[in-house]
Write a protein that holds these residues in place. Structure first.
Motif, PDB file in Angstrom:
ATOM      1  N   GLY A   1       0.810  -1.213   0.000  1.00  0.00           N
ATOM      2  CA  GLY A   1       0.000   0.000   0.000  1.00  0.00           C
ATOM      3  C   GLY A   1       0.842   1.262   0.000  1.00  0.00           C
ATOM      4  O   GLY A   1       0.527   2.237  -0.680  1.00  0.00           O
TER       5      GLY A   1
ATOM      6  N   SER B   1       0.938   3.967  -2.962  1.00  0.00           N
ATOM      7  CA  SER B   1       0.628   5.350  -2.612  1.00  0.00           C
ATOM      8  C   SER B   1       1.732   6.299  -3.071  1.00  0.00           C
ATOM      9  O   SER B   1       1.454   7.384  -3.604  1.00  0.00           O
TER      10      SER B   1
ATOM     11  N   THR C   1      -4.671   6.674  -8.639  1.00  0.00           N
ATOM     12  CA  THR C   1      -4.965   6.578  -7.205  1.00  0.00           C
ATOM     13  C   THR C   1      -5.533   5.211  -6.909  1.00  0.00           C
ATOM     14  O   THR C   1      -6.230   4.617  -7.732  1.00  0.00           O
ATOM     15  N   TRP C   2      -5.231   4.706  -5.746  1.00  0.00           N
ATOM     16  CA  TRP C   2      -5.747   3.418  -5.291  1.00  0.00           C
ATOM     17  C   TRP C   2      -6.490   3.656  -3.997  1.00  0.00           C
ATOM     18  O   TRP C   2      -5.993   4.296  -3.087  1.00  0.00           O
TER      19      TRP C   2
END
Length: 51
Positions: free
Chosen positions: A31, A35, A49-50
């Protein structure tokens, strides 16, 4: 992904379940990498974007 990783990490530490701790660490690292790549403007997998 980072939040889920932190939750699994904490559950793994408090319940002394090593597999949850390992999965939590992996999710936090993945993550964070996604990011950082998204913050630099680099698209990963077609997305910037996640969530």
């Amino acid at each position: 992904m980072i939040v889920l990783g932190i939750i699994l990490l904490l559950i793994g530490i408090f319940a002394k379940i090593s597999i949850l701790t390992t999965i939590g660490v992996i999710l936090v690292v993945v993550g964070a990498v996604l990011s950082l790549l998204g913050a630099t403007g680099r698209a990963v997998g077609g997305r910037k974007t996640w969530f």
